[in-house]
Design a protein around this motif. Sequence first.
Motif, PDB file in Angstrom:
ATOM      1  N   GLU A  50       0.851  -1.186   0.000  1.00  0.00           N
ATOM      2  CA  GLU A  50       0.000   0.000   0.000  1.00  0.00           C
ATOM      3  C   GLU A  50       0.895   1.248   0.000  1.00  0.00           C
ATOM      4  O   GLU A  50       1.909   1.290   0.685  1.00  0.00           O
ATOM      5  N   GLU A  54      -2.631   5.757  -0.284  1.00  0.00           N
ATOM      6  CA  GLU A  54      -3.695   4.751  -0.162  1.00  0.00           C
ATOM      7  C   GLU A  54      -4.009   4.474   1.313  1.00  0.00           C
ATOM      8  O   GLU A  54      -5.172   4.291   1.686  1.00  0.00           O
ATOM      9  N   ARG A  58      -7.629   4.877   3.241  1.00  0.00           N
ATOM     10  CA  ARG A  58      -8.204   3.753   4.000  1.00  0.00           C
ATOM     11  C   ARG A  58      -8.429   4.137   5.464  1.00  0.00           C
ATOM     12  O   ARG A  58      -9.500   3.897   6.024  1.00  0.00           O
TER      13      ARG A  58
END
Length: 140
Positions: A50, A54, A58
Amino acid sequence: MSAGPVGDRIPIAVAALVRDGRVLLVHRHPARAAYPDCWDLVGGHVEAGESAREAVVRECREELGVDVHDPVPLAVRMDDPALALQAFVVRRWDGEPVNAAPDEHDDLGWFGPDDLDDLVLAHAGLRPGLLRALRAPVKN
C-alpha cells in the motif's frame, strides 16, 4: 510505490483534514499503548503493498467514516526515530467525520491555529506543519 519498513522505521501515514480554517484532530484513547491521551492526526500504519496515500484514504474511511479526495503531501517533523511518517493535507471529502474507531480515539475536534498551543500533541513536530496547512490559501 509500496510501503515497507524504511530502514528499521515503521511507515505511518496521517491526514490533516482542513475546513474553514480549522484542522480535525483525534484524541488518542488513554488506554492506547503508543501515545496515549493526546491529540493526533487521523491515520496509522501503511500496510504491505500500500502507498502512504492509499493508507490515508483507507484510514480516514475506517477511523472517520469519510472518503477523502486529493491528499496533498505536508512536510512535518517526526520526533519518534522508530517511525517514518508521511503526512497529507485533505481539503475535500465525502461524508461528515465521526469517531468510527472508539477503541482508538475517545474524542475528535476541530481546532484553529490559536488552539494548537494549548493541546498536547502526539508529536510536537506536527504543530508547524499544521499551522502552514491552516494558513495556506485555499485553491478552488
